[in-house]
Enzyme design. Structure first.
Site, PDB file in Angstrom:
ATOM      1  N   ASP A  52      25.246  11.377   9.443  1.00  0.00           N
ATOM      2  CA  ASP A  52      24.286  10.285   9.633  1.00  0.00           C
ATOM      3  C   ASP A  52      22.996  10.579   8.861  1.00  0.00           C
ATOM      4  O   ASP A  52      22.071   9.761   8.838  1.00  0.00           O
ATOM      5  CB  ASP A  52      24.029   9.996  11.116  1.00  0.00           C
ATOM      6  CG  ASP A  52      23.395  11.162  11.844  1.00  0.00           C
ATOM      7  OD1 ASP A  52      23.254  12.246  11.233  1.00  0.00           O
ATOM      8  OD2 ASP A  52      23.046  10.998  13.028  1.00  0.00           O
ATOM      9  N   SER A  53      22.964  11.716   8.163  1.00  0.00           N
ATOM     10  CA  SER A  53      21.910  11.964   7.171  1.00  0.00           C
ATOM     11  C   SER A  53      21.939  10.853   6.113  1.00  0.00           C
ATOM     12  O   SER A  53      20.973  10.656   5.385  1.00  0.00           O
ATOM     13  CB  SER A  53      22.096  13.335   6.505  1.00  0.00           C
ATOM     14  OG  SER A  53      23.429  13.505   6.065  1.00  0.00           O
ATOM     15  N   GLU A 122      26.533  15.401  18.390  1.00  0.00           N
ATOM     16  CA  GLU A 122      25.447  16.360  18.605  1.00  0.00           C
ATOM     17  C   GLU A 122      25.320  16.703  20.085  1.00  0.00           C
ATOM     18  O   GLU A 122      25.624  15.885  20.947  1.00  0.00           O
ATOM     19  CB  GLU A 122      24.121  15.762  18.108  1.00  0.00           C
ATOM     20  CG  GLU A 122      24.077  15.557  16.604  1.00  0.00           C
ATOM     21  CD  GLU A 122      22.701  15.109  16.119  1.00  0.00           C
ATOM     22  OE1 GLU A 122      21.765  14.968  16.932  1.00  0.00           O
ATOM     23  OE2 GLU A 122      22.575  14.895  14.896  1.00  0.00           O
ATOM     24  N   GLU A 190      22.791  24.277  13.338  1.00  0.00           N
ATOM     25  CA  GLU A 190      21.739  23.860  12.403  1.00  0.00           C
ATOM     26  C   GLU A 190      20.406  24.499  12.781  1.00  0.00           C
ATOM     27  O   GLU A 190      19.976  24.436  13.944  1.00  0.00           O
ATOM     28  CB  GLU A 190      21.607  22.325  12.405  1.00  0.00           C
ATOM     29  CG  GLU A 190      20.530  21.856  11.436  1.00  0.00           C
ATOM     30  CD  GLU A 190      20.588  20.367  11.092  1.00  0.00           C
ATOM     31  OE1 GLU A 190      21.513  19.663  11.547  1.00  0.00           O
ATOM     32  OE2 GLU A 190      19.703  19.920  10.342  1.00  0.00           O
TER      33      GLU A 190
HETATM   34  O1  KIV Z   1      24.186  14.290   9.157  1.00  0.00           O
HETATM   35  C1  KIV Z   1      24.363  15.361   8.561  1.00  0.00           C
HETATM   36  O2  KIV Z   1      24.362  15.452   7.326  1.00  0.00           O
HETATM   37  C2  KIV Z   1      24.587  16.542   9.377  1.00  0.00           C
HETATM   38  C3  KIV Z   1      24.647  17.862   8.680  1.00  0.00           C
HETATM   39  C4  KIV Z   1      23.281  18.333   8.373  1.00  0.00           C
HETATM   40  C5  KIV Z   1      25.409  18.865   9.453  1.00  0.00           C
HETATM   41  O3  KIV Z   1      24.688  16.431  10.551  1.00  0.00           O
END
Ligand code: KIV
Length: 308
Positions: A52-53, A122, A190
């Site tokens: 979700d980044s 998460e 993380e």
């Molecule tokens: O959303 C993302 O890219 C992530 C990674 C940083 C593990 O959760």
């Protein structure tokens, strides 16, 4: 002779378990679109996370909290279409798994509608019940503990290494164990101090995939734009292996200069037709043709009177 592409098959969580059992360090990268996914897949990456980044690095949002299920599904579909080999993991967005019912419904959409092979959620102890419900229903789950961007408002807003105090370290260890016991096949750690990440890794029997957690985790994950030098901000834990920002800007400037100079498109990028057919279409004779020149005047575009 063996048939080359026939043995390309999609990896499963069992293959990831085998890499872990063989002591191989497991790489994972994020991807959000078809061409990037295709390139990473061809390069042999075993796991692709549609993180979700996406919200921050591809859609320009402030945080991941704005990302919707529809956006995640849309991008996951593109990544799945671009891959034949990698295990594709869909990242469940903010509030898409606040109850077991929501989690099952939304994980189902990732797998059924978007073609993902697993989902990531998460949270540690607080998410264990949800992980368990998903795993029981046949959904492979990757956990994610430490800095969990979706709860950043609850974690004080500012991106921060987690688990540095005695209590925080203990609670992170409990989080990892709870997620493992709930049935996750792997856990992202993380922004965790490297010694704590090493201890957590040594206490688990599933792989830990680190980002900003030092070198002792079972694998590593990076956000693709950080790896490619495509972002405006480089986190401390990232290393750029390319400068795509510079490469793209340079290509755009060179192309604009060619357009301005009239050297793009050139003969290689241009299609010609048979001049005689054009003469016929316009009702003109070869003598009417300006030698070598393309006549773009209005008169040249319409049939001559004698043809009408
Ligand atoms: O959303 C993302 O890219 C992530 C990674 C940083 C593990 O959760």
């Amino acid at each position: 002779m063996s048939a080359p592409s026939q043995d390309v098959r999609r990896l499963t969580v069992s293959d990831i378990g085998r890499l872990y059992a063989d002591g191989e360090r497991i790489p994972m990268l994020t991807a959000y679109d078809y061409p990037t996914a295709r390139i990473l897949d061809d390069a042999g990456i075993p796991m692709i996370l549609v993180g979700d980044s996406l919200g921050q690095v591809a859609l320009g949002y402030e945080t991941t909290v704005s990302v919707t299920m529809e956006q995640m599904l849309h991008h996951t579909q593109a990544v799945v279409r671009g891959t034949k080999h990698a295990l594709v993991i869909g990242d469940m967005p903010f509030l898409s798994y606040s109850s077991a019912e929501d989690a099952l419904e939304n994980a189902g959409r990732f797998m059924r509608d978007a073609g993902a092979q697993a989902v990531k959620i998460e949270g540690g102890v607080r998410s264990a019940r949800i992980v368990e419900a998903l795993v029981k229903a046949g959904v492979p789950v990757m956990g994610h503990i430490g800095w969990t961007p979706q709860s950043q408002h609850g974690l004080g807003g500012k991106v921060k290494v987690q688990g540095k105090s005695k209590d925080a370290a203990r609670s992170l260890l409990s989080d990892a164990i709870a997620i493992q016991e709930a049935g996750a096949f792997a856990i992202v750690l993380e922004l965790v101090p490297e010694q704590l990440a090493a201890v957590i890794t040594s206490r688990l029997h599933i792989p830990t995939i680190g980002i900003g957690a030092g070198p002792s985790t079972s694998g590593q994950v990076q956000v693709i734009t950080d790896l490619l030098g495509l972002g405006t901000f480089k986190p401390k834990h990232a290393r750029a292996y390319a400068d795509l920002q510079g490469t793209i800007a340079e290509a755009a400037r060179a192309w604009m200069a060619d357009v301005a100079a009239g050297t793009f498109p050139g003969p290689a990028e241009t299609v010609r037709m048979d001049d005689e057919i054009l003469d016929e279409a316009l009702g003109r004779h070869a003598d009417d043709r300006a030698p070598g020149a393309v006549d773009r005047s209005v008169g040249a575009m319409i049939p001559l009177d004698r043809d009408l």
